[in-house]
Design a protein around this motif. Sequence first.
Motif, PDB file in Angstrom:
ATOM      1  N   VAL A  37       0.849  -1.186   0.000  1.00 28.91           N
ATOM      2  CA  VAL A  37       0.000   0.000   0.000  1.00 28.91           C
ATOM      3  C   VAL A  37       0.882   1.233   0.000  1.00 28.91           C
ATOM      4  N   GLY A  38       0.340   2.312  -0.498  1.00 29.87           N
ATOM      5  CA  GLY A  38       1.105   3.552  -0.553  1.00 29.87           C
ATOM      6  C   GLY A  38       0.868   4.415   0.659  1.00 29.87           C
ATOM      7  N   VAL A  39       0.556   5.664   0.442  1.00 29.66           N
ATOM      8  CA  VAL A  39       0.387   6.623   1.526  1.00 29.66           C
ATOM      9  C   VAL A  39      -0.865   6.294   2.332  1.00 29.66           C
ATOM     10  N   ILE A  40      -0.768   6.396   3.666  1.00 27.11           N
ATOM     11  CA  ILE A  40      -1.918   6.209   4.544  1.00 27.11           C
ATOM     12  C   ILE A  40      -2.637   7.546   4.642  1.00 27.11           C
ATOM     13  N   ASN A  55      -4.761   7.841  18.223  1.00 20.49           N
ATOM     14  CA  ASN A  55      -3.829   8.344  17.218  1.00 20.49           C
ATOM     15  C   ASN A  55      -3.599   9.832  17.447  1.00 20.49           C
ATOM     16  N   THR A  56      -2.369  10.211  17.773  1.00 24.00           N
ATOM     17  CA  THR A  56      -2.046  11.599  18.084  1.00 24.00           C
ATOM     18  C   THR A  56      -1.265  12.287  16.974  1.00 24.00           C
ATOM     19  N   GLN A  57      -1.245  11.686  15.780  1.00 20.95           N
ATOM     20  CA  GLN A  57      -0.601  12.327  14.642  1.00 20.95           C
ATOM     21  C   GLN A  57      -1.300  13.651  14.318  1.00 20.95           C
ATOM     22  N   PRO A  58      -0.572  14.637  13.805  1.00 25.08           N
ATOM     23  CA  PRO A  58      -1.226  15.895  13.396  1.00 25.08           C
ATOM     24  C   PRO A  58      -2.304  15.655  12.343  1.00 25.08           C
ATOM     25  N   ASN A  59      -2.075  14.674  11.471  1.00 31.08           N
ATOM     26  CA  ASN A  59      -3.055  14.338  10.438  1.00 31.08           C
ATOM     27  C   ASN A  59      -3.348  12.839  10.505  1.00 31.08           C
ATOM     28  N   PRO A  60      -4.127  12.407  11.497  1.00 32.55           N
ATOM     29  CA  PRO A  60      -4.393  10.972  11.656  1.00 32.55           C
ATOM     30  C   PRO A  60      -5.126  10.400  10.456  1.00 32.55           C
ATOM     31  N   ASP A  89       7.376   1.038  11.568  1.00 31.08           N
ATOM     32  CA  ASP A  89       6.673   1.095  12.852  1.00 31.08           C
ATOM     33  C   ASP A  89       5.176   1.184  12.578  1.00 31.08           C
ATOM     34  N   THR A  90       4.480   0.053  12.655  1.00 34.03           N
ATOM     35  CA  THR A  90       3.067  -0.025  12.269  1.00 34.03           C
ATOM     36  C   THR A  90       2.201  -0.424  13.457  1.00 34.03           C
ATOM     37  N   ARG A  91       0.883  -0.278  13.299  1.00 26.30           N
ATOM     38  CA  ARG A  91      -0.054  -0.658  14.355  1.00 26.30           C
ATOM     39  C   ARG A  91      -1.331  -1.213  13.729  1.00 26.30           C
ATOM     40  N   VAL A  92      -1.887  -2.283  14.340  1.00 28.32           N
ATOM     41  CA  VAL A  92      -3.063  -2.960  13.813  1.00 28.32           C
ATOM     42  C   VAL A  92      -4.106  -3.145  14.904  1.00 28.32           C
ATOM     43  N   HIS A  93      -5.396  -3.018  14.535  1.00 23.84           N
ATOM     44  CA  HIS A  93      -6.527  -3.211  15.438  1.00 23.84           C
ATOM     45  C   HIS A  93      -7.520  -4.151  14.775  1.00 23.84           C
ATOM     46  N   ILE A  94      -8.189  -4.988  15.566  1.00 25.52           N
ATOM     47  CA  ILE A  94      -9.080  -6.001  14.997  1.00 25.52           C
ATOM     48  C   ILE A  94     -10.436  -5.912  15.678  1.00 25.52           C
ATOM     49  N   TYR A  95     -11.507  -5.826  14.856  1.00 26.34           N
ATOM     50  CA  TYR A  95     -12.840  -5.602  15.396  1.00 26.34           C
ATOM     51  C   TYR A  95     -13.831  -6.672  14.966  1.00 26.34           C
ATOM     52  N   MET A 136      -0.369   5.980  13.245  1.00 26.58           N
ATOM     53  CA  MET A 136       0.043   6.496  14.556  1.00 26.58           C
ATOM     54  C   MET A 136       1.552   6.692  14.657  1.00 26.58           C
ATOM     55  N   TRP A 137       2.333   5.710  14.192  1.00 29.48           N
ATOM     56  CA  TRP A 137       3.783   5.757  14.399  1.00 29.48           C
ATOM     57  C   TRP A 137       4.559   6.033  13.113  1.00 29.48           C
ATOM     58  N   LEU A 138       3.852   6.308  12.021  1.00 31.53           N
ATOM     59  CA  LEU A 138       4.548   6.525  10.752  1.00 31.53           C
ATOM     60  C   LEU A 138       5.008   7.974  10.625  1.00 31.53           C
ATOM     61  N   ASN A 139       6.303   8.150  10.316  1.00 37.37           N
ATOM     62  CA  ASN A 139       6.773   9.497  10.007  1.00 37.37           C
ATOM     63  C   ASN A 139       6.692   9.722   8.502  1.00 37.37           C
ATOM     64  N   THR A 140       7.151  10.859   8.035  1.00 39.38           N
ATOM     65  CA  THR A 140       7.027  11.200   6.608  1.00 39.38           C
ATOM     66  C   THR A 140       7.737  10.194   5.728  1.00 39.38           C
ATOM     67  N   VAL A 141       8.922   9.737   6.151  1.00 42.09           N
ATOM     68  CA  VAL A 141       9.678   8.785   5.336  1.00 42.09           C
ATOM     69  C   VAL A 141       8.977   7.427   5.312  1.00 42.09           C
ATOM     70  N   GLN A 142       8.509   6.979   6.477  1.00 39.77           N
ATOM     71  CA  GLN A 142       7.870   5.666   6.549  1.00 39.77           C
ATOM     72  C   GLN A 142       6.556   5.623   5.783  1.00 39.77           C
ATOM     73  N   ASN A 143       5.887   6.747   5.667  1.00 38.66           N
ATOM     74  CA  ASN A 143       4.565   6.759   5.049  1.00 38.66           C
ATOM     75  C   ASN A 143       4.636   6.888   3.535  1.00 38.66           C
TER      76      ASN A 143
END
Length: 685
Positions: A37-40, A55-60, A89-95, A136-143
Amino acid sequence: MKKITLIITLLFMVQVSIAQNSCTGAQVLSGPGIYTVGVINGTVPTLICADNGANTQPNPAGEWFIYTPTANHTVTVSTDIAANTPRKDTRVHIYIGTCAALTCLTGNDDGGSDFSSVASFNVTAGTSYIIAFDNMWLNTVQNTGFSFQLTESAVVVPPVIPITYNVQTIATVNSSYNLCVTDMNGDRIDDIAGVSANNLRVHQQGAGGTFTITDYPVAGTSFMPGWSLAGGDFNKDGKTDLILGSGQGLSVWKSVGTGYTSITPGDYIFCQRTNFADLNNDGNLDIFSCHDIAPNCYYLNGGGATNPLTFYQSNVTPGAMKLGIGGGNYATLFTDFDNDGDTDVFISKCSGPPCELHRNDGNGVYTDISALAQINVTPIQTWSSAIGDFDNDGDMDIIITASSGSHKYFRNNLDTTNSTEEAFTNITVGSGWDTNTSTNIDNVTYDFDNDGFLDVLGGGNKIMFNQHNSTFASVAYSGISIGAVGDLNSDGFLDILNGNTVRYAVPNTNKWLKVGLQGTQSNINGIGARIEIYGAWGKQIRDIRSGEGFKYMSSLNAHFGIGQATTIDQVIVRWPSGIIDTYTNVTPNQMLLVVEGATLAVNSFNNGAFALYPNPVKDVINIQLDTNLNVTLKSALVYDLTGKVVLSVDDLTQPINVEKLATGTYVLSISDENNKSYSQKFIKQ
């Protein structure tokens, strides 16, 4: 059968096409494979099922997927794969549920290497699973792109009968209340104790599981244990004393010389679960009782020859510990939930209010963290709960076992790298507890088949056997029901007493270890101690408790199954006093008797993790960590050779100042980030 849609939130990248940006438009996954996948930049998941909060990212943002298996599988979704080099650095939730009404199934933040995510769960053919990742944990490079892999494996099917039982009736077990299996005479071998008016009948276990019967007359009027019974060495004479809990109050049957005497304080308590516990950690066992219609009560043990008792009621008596503000208290379970070395309290509630978790903050201060831990679910009716480390990750999980209604299974998300309490995760769905409709007032957890994972005995004439992946499978046994649990023929397998019927486990080929404790500075039974064992399986833990489930008193020995392992690398006992005893290369299939402080005076320690210099030392001592080991040292305690803690150190980035210690020999015990301990002797000049 009604179709159930499971919705799983994960951070993904899909191969060929980009994931849709909302739950309702989730991208279809065709099956097992690697997806990119590309950009989140889609809709952010707001219900958090993994660790570390919102998620405390400026643009979640988030990305969403849907997967429908064609057969039953155990599915793993992982970003810990070679396609991500370096890892992201990724994060997953299951519902479960619908996009409009999501409920957490599971989730993962840092389950893989370098903060990548790994989540495993069981799926059912034809059921749709929706998957989304947040940033949540992705910076500009990781995303700028990463991959995940979806794999399918066969669901583990348990043996038809993991353990079998020979059923035997013992006619002489004929007391009015046959509720107790524990060591009564201090030899660390489980006996049977029965209570009748003015009589205690003890079946003392001898060689080959034979019994010697002794009746102890008990004069006076005592309350009978119509609601519960607990055992422990209240007066430190090497014999087990009993708490008898009734609807009017409690009595204590205390050993005196060759007999027993009754103590009935006379305070009104509608007793439910009773316990022995060292509430103020003074080395004396105190008496605790749940109160059905008012706040909980306890008696502090003043020690000495007479063991004077002081009565307290939570939130009523001035200076009382705050352990529940109202009634409906049906079972207490004392255990260390946050791995800080002291005993916290879980309270099962029956009459409508949610269960409570009280954190021990020291000095008699308990804080209700039920809401923070998110175990205060309603509606629920429970008389007891099964609590243990069901996934062998080193912390205590909770199964709120319903007396009516539905069971709830919570995984402990303890993070020892910070001081923040993390919420437990509700992993009921897909665990086997969601489909277990059998209810019961009493439920206990032990490793009944010695495979290394804790099982649960409750209602429905069955045992819920742990499948090693946070799921349970039920196995039915004709006529089986809850009772007192212990090893009644010393073969290393746990037996069950119900009335005058004993279900003797028929040994399989799995190996085991029993650990019996003898406290010196701590209470003599070691109630409140944490025992850890390490080996090929990883780590297992047990806490010593007096009174589990709702009604019965079971063995005070710690019992471990280790499957087919042939050695136990390390056994660690963490005593309530702070003393830590460590044994290495322990042989399975034995009873290991640990006397508090016994390993502190051995001639040498080969801890394999660090060296000390200079040794002997005058002022400061340095720690040299083995560079081949991937461990982080966290804290240290210094003991003298009597087992007394003489120095505590929380900062190991600097040399340890021992200048003020008296001349002599000491033991330095250091804990790593996984709470594994390493010890080394040094000499102070």
